[in-house]
Design a protein around this motif. Structure first.
Motif, PDB file in Angstrom:
ATOM      1  N   GLY A 309       0.794  -1.217   0.000  1.00 25.16           N
ATOM      2  CA  GLY A 309       0.000   0.000   0.000  1.00 25.16           C
ATOM      3  C   GLY A 309       0.828   1.269   0.000  1.00 25.16           C
ATOM      4  N   THR A 310       2.126   1.175   0.303  1.00 21.75           N
ATOM      5  CA  THR A 310       3.003   2.346   0.231  1.00 21.75           C
ATOM      6  C   THR A 310       3.908   2.209  -0.982  1.00 21.75           C
ATOM      7  OG1 THR A 310       4.920   1.480   1.477  1.00 21.75           O
ATOM      8  CG2 THR A 310       3.052   2.338   2.750  1.00 21.75           C
ATOM      9  N   GLN A 311       4.466   3.315  -1.435  1.00 23.76           N
ATOM     10  CA  GLN A 311       5.372   3.291  -2.574  1.00 23.76           C
ATOM     11  C   GLN A 311       6.831   3.359  -2.146  1.00 23.76           C
ATOM     12  OE1 GLN A 311       3.751   6.399  -5.099  1.00 23.76           O
ATOM     13  NE2 GLN A 311       1.912   5.190  -5.524  1.00 23.76           N
ATOM     14  N   THR A 388      -3.497  10.714  -5.614  1.00 22.93           N
ATOM     15  CA  THR A 388      -2.553  11.838  -5.713  1.00 22.93           C
ATOM     16  C   THR A 388      -1.137  11.462  -5.316  1.00 22.93           C
ATOM     17  OG1 THR A 388      -3.249  12.523  -3.501  1.00 22.93           O
ATOM     18  CG2 THR A 388      -4.314  13.600  -5.379  1.00 22.93           C
ATOM     19  N   ARG A 389      -0.943  10.243  -4.858  1.00 26.58           N
ATOM     20  CA  ARG A 389       0.413   9.786  -4.559  1.00 26.58           C
ATOM     21  C   ARG A 389       1.113   9.393  -5.849  1.00 26.58           C
ATOM     22  NH1 ARG A 389      -0.224   4.996  -0.604  1.00 26.58           N
ATOM     23  NH2 ARG A 389      -2.247   4.775  -1.649  1.00 26.58           N
ATOM     24  N   GLY A 390       2.378   9.730  -5.958  1.00 28.30           N
ATOM     25  CA  GLY A 390       3.135   9.371  -7.150  1.00 28.30           C
ATOM     26  C   GLY A 390       4.591   9.129  -6.818  1.00 28.30           C
ATOM     27  N   LYS A 398      15.142   8.297  -6.643  1.00 28.09           N
ATOM     28  CA  LYS A 398      13.727   8.000  -6.434  1.00 28.09           C
ATOM     29  C   LYS A 398      13.059   9.172  -5.724  1.00 28.09           C
ATOM     30  CE  LYS A 398      10.540   4.736  -4.185  1.00 28.09           C
ATOM     31  NZ  LYS A 398      10.427   3.485  -3.398  1.00 28.09           N
ATOM     32  N   LEU A 399      11.979   9.654  -6.332  1.00 33.72           N
ATOM     33  CA  LEU A 399      11.196  10.746  -5.751  1.00 33.72           C
ATOM     34  C   LEU A 399       9.816  10.216  -5.380  1.00 33.72           C
ATOM     35  CD1 LEU A 399      11.072  14.007  -5.428  1.00 33.72           C
ATOM     36  CD2 LEU A 399       9.621  13.844  -7.467  1.00 33.72           C
ATOM     37  N   LEU A 400       9.381  10.497  -4.157  1.00 36.31           N
ATOM     38  CA  LEU A 400       8.035  10.153  -3.705  1.00 36.31           C
ATOM     39  C   LEU A 400       7.241  11.429  -3.507  1.00 36.31           C
ATOM     40  CD1 LEU A 400      10.147   8.037  -1.933  1.00 36.31           C
ATOM     41  CD2 LEU A 400       7.911   6.992  -1.625  1.00 36.31           C
ATOM     42  N   ARG A 401       6.064  11.494  -4.120  1.00 34.09           N
ATOM     43  CA  ARG A 401       5.180  12.652  -4.007  1.00 34.09           C
ATOM     44  C   ARG A 401       3.987  12.283  -3.131  1.00 34.09           C
ATOM     45  NH1 ARG A 401       2.405  13.670  -9.369  1.00 34.09           N
ATOM     46  NH2 ARG A 401       0.882  12.237  -8.494  1.00 34.09           N
ATOM     47  N   PHE A 402       3.688  13.151  -2.174  1.00 31.74           N
ATOM     48  CA  PHE A 402       2.594  12.909  -1.238  1.00 31.74           C
ATOM     49  C   PHE A 402       1.568  14.034  -1.337  1.00 31.74           C
ATOM     50  CE2 PHE A 402       6.566  11.291   0.626  1.00 31.74           C
ATOM     51  CZ  PHE A 402       6.252   9.951   0.785  1.00 31.74           C
ATOM     52  N   PHE A 434       9.777  15.897 -10.785  1.00 29.71           N
ATOM     53  CA  PHE A 434       8.352  16.253 -10.782  1.00 29.71           C
ATOM     54  C   PHE A 434       7.861  16.432 -12.228  1.00 29.71           C
ATOM     55  CE2 PHE A 434       7.903  17.303  -6.227  1.00 29.71           C
ATOM     56  CZ  PHE A 434       6.565  16.963  -6.049  1.00 29.71           C
ATOM     57  N   LYS A 435       8.637  17.125 -13.042  1.00 27.94           N
ATOM     58  CA  LYS A 435       8.238  17.368 -14.422  1.00 27.94           C
ATOM     59  C   LYS A 435       8.131  16.065 -15.205  1.00 27.94           C
ATOM     60  CE  LYS A 435      10.016  22.105 -14.912  1.00 27.94           C
ATOM     61  NZ  LYS A 435      10.982  22.987 -15.631  1.00 27.94           N
ATOM     62  N   LYS A 436       9.078  15.149 -14.987  1.00 25.66           N
ATOM     63  CA  LYS A 436       9.016  13.864 -15.682  1.00 25.66           C
ATOM     64  C   LYS A 436       7.790  13.066 -15.264  1.00 25.66           C
ATOM     65  CE  LYS A 436      13.712  12.601 -17.073  1.00 25.66           C
ATOM     66  NZ  LYS A 436      14.718  11.512 -17.057  1.00 25.66           N
ATOM     67  N   GLN A 437       7.494  13.099 -13.986  1.00 29.94           N
ATOM     68  CA  GLN A 437       6.324  12.378 -13.498  1.00 29.94           C
ATOM     69  C   GLN A 437       5.040  12.983 -14.072  1.00 29.94           C
ATOM     70  OE1 GLN A 437       6.131   9.605 -11.994  1.00 29.94           O
ATOM     71  NE2 GLN A 437       4.153   9.473 -10.957  1.00 29.94           N
TER      72      GLN A 437
END
Length: 474
Positions: A309-311, A388-390, A398-402, A434-437
């Motif tokens: 459930g988490t990334q 909205t998680r990415g 590795k970037l995690l967006r919350f 962020f831009k790539k995502q």
């Protein structure tokens, strides 16, 4: 005439020598390899002997690891069962199909009743089974389907010739004493609409049925997707293993016993291949659908932080083994990122097809990378998204967006446990990722199931609660 014959013999020997030197032994061109995909459910990354567990016993899978390649950075496309399997079976990021947020069927919201059986893997896309059927394979699914319970989503309508298992996402490991009171998607079904509960322990029943399929398919190329419901809840070990793992307690002991049963089932299937003389011409893959939920089934994702459930890595990095005698090196470890998206291109190419002309696939043929013929990275960039998680992995970063706090940035090469957040030190890199995502997200379809799911406890809690990897004494 004699000179001509000698010349032809010399030419054949020269060609054979070149092939062997390239690391690809000659085989009959008409011989398609059989394919066996062994897939566990909710297993912890650290709960296998081949990953160094000091308590769990997985001798058959350990032997499979020794006979093939261990993928040390192998990913699924989603951190929960349904989305992950949608990516596996379609060969595409499941978000491209509109399959994103919901673990079908049976999400926990009361509003799910508005959709009910409408939720499932969209039928206008081919599956792994479809691609292999087109190449002449006999195909079968054994175990958990979880790609929709309506008839139109049924495995026999999605590229599979045979089905033995249940349409839903979880059920008892023992036969229901009163099947009429159970949900139909949890009942054991043979092919289409033939419901009859299994005998004995379900993990054993799935192995028995798989072996029977292999026996009757031994004269044709076959593909079998063995989708164990072990070690998903309910925690119901096989009674014959009740004396095992006395040093462990509670769910930890139960999940060890259930893992032992699953390993034994895998061994039974592999031994059947050997018994029939099929082993050397069979690709065998073992993996798992997402990280272990830990507090649900006592699993351990050591050495990674995060859970199902988490990334975080503990939610999306899974065990990965692939064996193909004579084609892939034995006892090797491959440490660059690969993903379940790569399985369809690999299977299609091995089966004599051309995966390069299959539109829309997001994976690559694994074989050139695993043999060393291609020294590059199979994937420079990988993506995850749920609501909205990415998350994006680009190279080693590795970037995690919350939705509720600043993004986090980690260097996986130096910090696979994701303990040292470098986001404030590298703001330009954060911006670039962020831009790539965002660019990738613009390619996606809107979610088909527009219900906000009620998160299960472990996936709703802040990832910070799972930041510290579990003890190494697993």
């Amino acid at each position: 005439m004699k000179r001509s014959i000698l010349f032809m013999l010399a030419l054949v020997c020269a060609i054979s020598t070149q092939v062997v030197a390239a690391g690809t032994p000659p085989v009959e061109l008409s011989s398609k390899p059989n394919i066996v995909l062994l897939f566990s459910d909710d297993a912890g990354y650290g709960d296998f002997g081949f990953h160094g567990s000091v308590h769990f016993k997985t001798p058959h899978l350990d032997q499979l690891a020794a006979s093939g390649v261990k993928l040390s950075q192998f990913y699924v496309t989603g951190a929960t069962c349904g989305p992950s399997r949608a990516g596996l079976l379609s060969g595409r990021y499941q978000q491209r199909l509109g399959f994103e947020e919901i673990n079908v069927p049976g999400i926990m919201s009361e509003n799910s009743k508005l959709l009910g059986d409408e939720m499932g893997l969209p039928t206008d896309f081919s599956t792994m089974g479809n691609y292999l059927q087109e190449l002449g394979y006999r195909t079968a699914v054994f175990g958990k389907w979880h790609m929709g319970v309506a008839d139109r989503y049924h495995p026999l309508k999605r590229g599979f010739d045979e089905f033995y298992g249940f349409r839903g996402g979880a059920r008892s490991f023992f036969a229901y004493s009163n099947p009429k009171k159970a949900k139909h998607e949890n009942l054991i079904e043979r092919n289409f609409g033939n419901y009859k509960e299994h005998e004995g322990y379900l993990t054993d029943a799935l192995a028995n049925e798989t072996c029977a399929f292999i026996e009757r398919s031994k004269d044709v190329p076959f593909f079998t997707y063995v989708s164990f419901n072990a070690v998903h809840t309910p925690m119901e070990p096989d009674p014959k293993d009740k004396g095992e793992f006395p040093q462990l307690e509670g769910k930890r002991r139960q999940v060890a016993q259930m893992t032992l049963s699953m390993d034994r089932a895998c061994g039974q299937i592999i031994n059947k291949l050997k018994e029939l003389g099929l082993y050397e011409n069979t690709i065998i893959v073992f993996s798992n659908d997402n990280g272990g939920p830990m507090d649900k089934n006592g699993s351990s994702n050591y050495p990674f932080a995060g859970v199902k459930g988490t990334q975080l890595e503990g939610g999306i990095r899974v065990p990965g083994l692939i064996s193909w005698t004579g084609r892939l090196p034995a006892g090797a470890v491959y440490d660059k990122p690969m993903t379940t998206l790569d399985l369809i291109p690999t299977f299609v190419k091995a089966g004599g097809g051309n995966s390069d002309v299959l539109e829309g696939l997001d994976g690559v043929d694994m074989v050139p990378y695993l043999t060393g013929a291609n020294k590059g990275r199979p994937h420079q960039t990988l993506h995850w998204k749920m609501e909205t998680r990415g998350t994006i992995i680009d190279g080693d970063w590795k970037l995690l967006r919350f939705p509720d706090r600043p993004a986090e940035l980690f260097n996986l090469a130096e910090d696979p446990g994701e303990q040292n957040n470098l986001a404030t030190e590298k703001p330009e890199l954060v911006k670039a990722l962020f831009k790539k995502q965002f660019a990738w997200e613009l390619e996606l379809q809107r979610p088909l199931f527009m219900l906000r799911r009620q998160e299960e406890g472990w996936s709703a809690r802040r990832a910070d609660e799972f930041r510290v990897p579990p003890s190494a004494s697993y």
